[in-house]
Design an enzyme around this catalytic site. Sequence first.
Site, short mmCIF file in Angstrom:
data_model
loop_
_atom_site.label_atom_id
_atom_site.label_comp_id
_atom_site.label_asym_id
_atom_site.label_seq_id
_atom_site.Cartn_x
_atom_site.Cartn_y
_atom_site.Cartn_z
N ASP A 209 0.83 -1.21 0.00
CA ASP A 209 0.00 0.00 0.00
C ASP A 209 0.87 1.26 0.00
O ASP A 209 1.83 1.37 0.77
CB ASP A 209 -0.90 -0.04 1.24
CG ASP A 209 -2.14 0.82 1.09
OD1 ASP A 209 -2.00 2.01 0.73
OD2 ASP A 209 -3.24 0.31 1.34
N THR B 251 -7.46 3.66 -0.98
CA THR B 251 -7.14 2.24 -0.86
C THR B 251 -8.27 1.31 -1.30
O THR B 251 -8.06 0.41 -2.11
CB THR B 251 -6.76 1.95 0.60
OG1 THR B 251 -5.58 2.70 0.89
CG2 THR B 251 -6.51 0.48 0.83
N TYR C 129 -9.46 -9.20 8.18
CA TYR C 129 -8.38 -8.21 8.21
C TYR C 129 -7.89 -7.96 9.64
O TYR C 129 -8.68 -7.70 10.54
CB TYR C 129 -8.82 -6.88 7.59
CG TYR C 129 -7.64 -5.95 7.48
CD1 TYR C 129 -6.66 -6.17 6.53
CD2 TYR C 129 -7.47 -4.89 8.36
CE1 TYR C 129 -5.54 -5.36 6.44
CE2 TYR C 129 -6.35 -4.06 8.28
CZ TYR C 129 -5.39 -4.31 7.31
OH TYR C 129 -4.28 -3.52 7.23
N ASP D 138 2.35 2.66 3.54
CA ASP D 138 1.31 3.68 3.49
C ASP D 138 1.14 4.38 4.84
O ASP D 138 1.10 5.61 4.92
CB ASP D 138 -0.02 3.02 3.09
CG ASP D 138 -1.17 4.00 3.10
OD1 ASP D 138 -1.27 4.80 2.17
OD2 ASP D 138 -1.97 3.97 4.07
N HIS E 153 1.73 8.33 5.55
CA HIS E 153 0.77 9.30 6.09
C HIS E 153 1.38 10.07 7.25
O HIS E 153 1.23 11.27 7.37
CB HIS E 153 -0.48 8.58 6.61
CG HIS E 153 -1.41 8.18 5.52
ND1 HIS E 153 -2.12 9.08 4.78
CD2 HIS E 153 -1.75 6.96 5.03
CE1 HIS E 153 -2.85 8.44 3.88
NE2 HIS E 153 -2.64 7.16 4.01
N ASP F 106 -1.38 0.64 -4.66
CA ASP F 106 -2.72 1.14 -4.99
C ASP F 106 -2.74 2.65 -5.28
O ASP F 106 -3.76 3.16 -5.73
CB ASP F 106 -3.69 0.80 -3.86
CG ASP F 106 -3.21 1.25 -2.49
OD1 ASP F 106 -2.00 1.52 -2.32
OD2 ASP F 106 -4.05 1.34 -1.58
N HIS F 107 -1.67 3.36 -5.01
CA HIS F 107 -1.60 4.81 -5.24
C HIS F 107 -0.24 5.27 -4.73
O HIS F 107 0.48 4.50 -4.09
CB HIS F 107 -2.71 5.58 -4.49
CG HIS F 107 -2.82 5.16 -3.06
ND1 HIS F 107 -1.88 5.50 -2.11
CD2 HIS F 107 -3.72 4.38 -2.42
CE1 HIS F 107 -2.21 4.95 -0.97
NE2 HIS F 107 -3.32 4.24 -1.12
P1 AMP Z 1 -6.02 4.65 3.35
O1 AMP Z 1 -6.79 5.37 4.40
O2 AMP Z 1 -6.65 4.78 1.99
O3 AMP Z 1 -4.61 5.04 3.38
O4 AMP Z 1 -6.10 3.10 3.70
C1 AMP Z 1 -5.03 2.33 4.21
C2 AMP Z 1 -5.52 1.57 5.39
O5 AMP Z 1 -6.61 0.74 5.01
C3 AMP Z 1 -4.55 0.57 5.97
O6 AMP Z 1 -3.61 1.19 6.80
C4 AMP Z 1 -5.45 -0.35 6.73
O7 AMP Z 1 -5.68 0.16 8.02
C5 AMP Z 1 -6.75 -0.28 5.97
N1 AMP Z 1 -7.03 -1.51 5.25
C6 AMP Z 1 -6.35 -2.01 4.21
N2 AMP Z 1 -6.88 -3.17 3.78
C7 AMP Z 1 -7.94 -3.42 4.57
C8 AMP Z 1 -8.90 -4.45 4.63
N3 AMP Z 1 -8.88 -5.48 3.77
N4 AMP Z 1 -9.86 -4.37 5.58
C9 AMP Z 1 -9.90 -3.33 6.43
N5 AMP Z 1 -9.01 -2.31 6.43
C10 AMP Z 1 -8.04 -2.35 5.52
ZN ZN Z 2 -3.73 2.66 0.01
ZN ZN Z 3 -3.17 5.65 2.76
#
Ligand code: AMP
Ligand code: ZN
Ligand code: ZN
Length: 431
Positions: free
Chosen positions: A51, A87, A173, A209, A213, A254-255
């Site tokens: 990620d 994500t 998860y 990731d 952040h 993913d980004h």
């Molecule tokens: P974002 O807020 O877009 O940066 O999302 C990244 C976060 O999504 C990760 O740090 C995880 O906490 C969460 N995440 C990733 N995959 C899953 C999943 N399959 N189920 C629940 N949470 C997830």
């Molecule tokens: Zn992500």
């Molecule tokens: Zn993120």
Amino acid sequence: MTAPRLQLILSLLVVAIIGLGCERPADLDDASSSSPEQATADEPVILVSIDGVRHDYLELHGAPTLERLRDEGAYVERFIASFPTKTFPNHYTLVTGLHPGNHGVVSNTMYDPEFGERFSMGNDDAVTDGKWWDDGEPIWVTAEQQGRTAATYFWPGSEAEIDGIRPSHWVPYDGRVPGTDRVDQVLEWLELPEAERPSFLTLYFSKVDSRGHRYGPDSEEVGQALREVDGYIQRLFDGLDERGIRANVLIGSDHGMAPISPDRTILMDEHIDTDDVFIVDYTPVAMMNTRDGVDPAPIIEALDALDQVDAYHRDDIPAELHFEGHRRIPEIIAIAEDTWSLSTTGYFERNRDRLEGGAHGYPQQNDSMQSLLIAHGPAFESGKRIDTLQFVDVYPLMTHLLDLNPAPHDGSLEAAQRLLNPEYAPAAAAR
Ligand code: AMP
Ligand code: ZN
Ligand code: ZN
């Protein structure tokens, strides 16, 4: 003799001894030659997501295993996500080949006007409910429906029953599971008896990731996280080698990640009356619906008038974002300029830490949001480099590798085929 060759001979012996070879033309084709074109749909596809890896992280931070795999395998320099570059939408795009407006997971946080319910990543009831996911068909459903086995070590959507189907092997998860355990489980799945052995697998790591952040994309903390995950990838390849397993492995992200700062934050309540709207998602793309009877036009105008914001009604979103077609797309979409954040005074006070470090979600055309893809294994052309590939092209690539009939999708197999070894033919084509 190489381990894969030894394994091939051993499997032939087993087939001969137990006398089950007669109905298996693909296996026999596979065994009949040692040239690259023997790569067949019997080889598992492993889709690995790290990620939040921006396209320039390997040069910026260094990751020896990923660099080696990049050089040995085929490589996409700019791997282009779908909008918004978050994500959940993009993991689901990778496994469905659909833009978020078509698969329905339009952000990490959503409101569905038909269900009258909200979705967020941390809400187990929503995440495990197929009704949020079933506008898209993930490849594990395609595979299981066509008599194949799938296994997911974390992937958005994999905890829900979609069209009545789950991956044969999956895990709820839990971000605390050590990376080594994730890799070891994938290797164990690959050693199951043939009837249970997956031909499609996923593996997911979040640390790059979360560090991005917190500390920003250029930080040493991100470099450390990247090299930690690099070690898990090395463990995966060592494990495959030890077991003589030939696999087609896609390692992508993913980004990307852009640096942000509280100093580059727009407080929307200074420009619009936030009592007129329900804010579904905040930053860097604010998504909101108006309350009953409120005209969205002046709100869009006020936000769009800001130097660092482009605001649209959902019916007028630029075509290049491919963000249309789903009732979950809120009425007003306000997009911050790269490295800027959107907030309200209240949100800013509650989430100040989220407004410094790094962020993603911006348009996929932004340099900072582009990631990378490494494609390693017998199906791919060693040393091949391509400049760009869209996320939506990965589903048709994977169904092609696995000899599955794809569900309708937004991608292009032709675009993805540029990564393939020209000698490669999936089993069906070779039959
Ligand atoms: P974002 O807020 O877009 O940066 O999302 C990244 C976060 O999504 C990760 O740090 C995880 O906490 C969460 N995440 C990733 N995959 C899953 C999943 N399959 N189920 C629940 N949470 C997830
Ligand atoms: Zn992500
Ligand atoms: Zn993120």
